[in-house]
Design a protein around this motif. Sequence first.
Motif, short mmCIF file in Angstrom:
data_model
loop_
_atom_site.label_atom_id
_atom_site.label_comp_id
_atom_site.label_asym_id
_atom_site.label_seq_id
_atom_site.Cartn_x
_atom_site.Cartn_y
_atom_site.Cartn_z
N SER A 180 43.97 -53.83 -8.44
CA SER A 180 45.03 -54.20 -7.50
C SER A 180 45.86 -52.95 -7.29
CB SER A 180 46.05 -55.33 -8.00
OG SER A 180 46.35 -54.84 -9.51
N THR A 181 46.82 -52.76 -6.28
CA THR A 181 47.23 -51.78 -6.11
C THR A 181 48.91 -52.03 -5.81
OG1 THR A 181 47.16 -51.90 -3.51
CG2 THR A 181 45.47 -50.64 -4.83
N THR A 182 49.83 -51.11 -6.27
CA THR A 182 51.40 -51.15 -5.82
C THR A 182 51.60 -50.22 -4.70
OG1 THR A 182 51.91 -49.51 -7.30
CG2 THR A 182 51.82 -51.80 -8.03
N GLY A 183 52.53 -50.53 -3.92
CA GLY A 183 52.75 -49.69 -2.86
C GLY A 183 53.96 -50.53 -1.75
N TRP A 184 54.24 -49.65 -0.65
CA TRP A 184 54.91 -50.17 0.27
C TRP A 184 54.55 -49.21 1.69
CZ3 TRP A 184 57.01 -48.21 -4.15
CH2 TRP A 184 57.58 -46.76 -4.21
N SER A 185 55.28 -49.74 2.61
CA SER A 185 55.20 -48.97 3.80
C SER A 185 56.41 -48.12 4.01
CB SER A 185 55.25 -49.97 5.17
OG SER A 185 55.31 -49.07 6.25
N TYR A 186 56.29 -46.82 4.25
CA TYR A 186 57.61 -45.91 4.42
C TYR A 186 58.28 -46.55 5.89
CZ TYR A 186 55.88 -43.03 0.69
OH TYR A 186 55.20 -42.61 -0.61
N GLY A 187 57.73 -47.40 6.55
CA GLY A 187 58.36 -47.50 7.92
C GLY A 187 58.40 -46.25 8.90
N GLN A 188 57.26 -45.37 8.72
CA GLN A 188 57.22 -44.25 9.48
C GLN A 188 55.79 -43.81 9.85
OE1 GLN A 188 58.73 -41.10 6.97
NE2 GLN A 188 60.74 -41.10 7.96
#
Length: 319
Positions: A180-188
């Motif tokens: 699995s991965t962790t993360g998020w969109s930077y919205g950019q």
Amino acid sequence: MPTMSDRSFDIVIVGAGMVGAALAAALSHTPLRIAIVEGATPATLNKDTMDLRVSAISRASQRLLETLGVWQSLCDHATPYRYMRVWDSGGYGSTTFAAAELGETDLGHIIENQRIQLALWNALAQQTNLTRCCPALVESFTPGRAQIEVRLADRTRLYARLLVGADGSHSRVRGLAGISTTGWSYGQKTIVGNVRTARDHRYTAWQRFLSTGPVAFLPLHDGSCSIAWHTQADEADRLMALGDGEFCAELTKATGQVLGVVESIGDRGCFPLRRQHAVNYHRGRVVLVGDAAHTIHPLAGQGVNLGFLDASVLAGLLG
């Protein structure tokens, strides 16, 4: 070069991008039997056009490419940047880094990704312990006690002691391994392209911080600059919809006319930005490298450099 009639290997590398190809090349002088699986053959290089995607190659990455014997073929298009100037649009704060202050000739080199990729592929073509499976896609794999069985979409089966996922941020190997991965969109999003400016780049990387994100000019060997404009996703979409003249005017304003008027731009590309990190870099007989293991914001230009370090360290452990 071995043929597909021999389907038993020590290592199968999935993904022949810059990192996967560098790992395979770094193992060229070992007795290990290697297969590299890639979904598409790289396009023939068009010497009359500049690639939209470039990388800021660090000294460590340069040394790796030298060791692999491909650096010399890149020299004509490897543009050194001797200075880096960073400043804030909202105030008077700025800083300048100079290679000479560090006793170095440069801080790194800007090189088109496509040229690095093809230089590495040319090296792989001469490698005697490597089998290239291309174009080919991994369908599934089954880990065993002594080896792992890799099944390709064309029903070919490969057997190896180690499977390396170098297949990018959407890694199929990682998914099939259940990592699995962790993360998020930077919205950019990042807008990239090559521009001509009224003033010379002076072998300097220029980076200005705006309230919506940084914008950079990166020097290229023909006197033009590669741009990397990181901004909010909706703003990036608006900018991409502009005609070339309007876009150049907006870019001139965004960069504070540091290189004068932006006179022209070629093709543009736009890519969403996301942070992603694999919870584990390995599981059983599977190991991840490059973007399959970690993707970060391109602000510091460390993406492929981290991947090259993955390849160098793993090659050292295996060789």
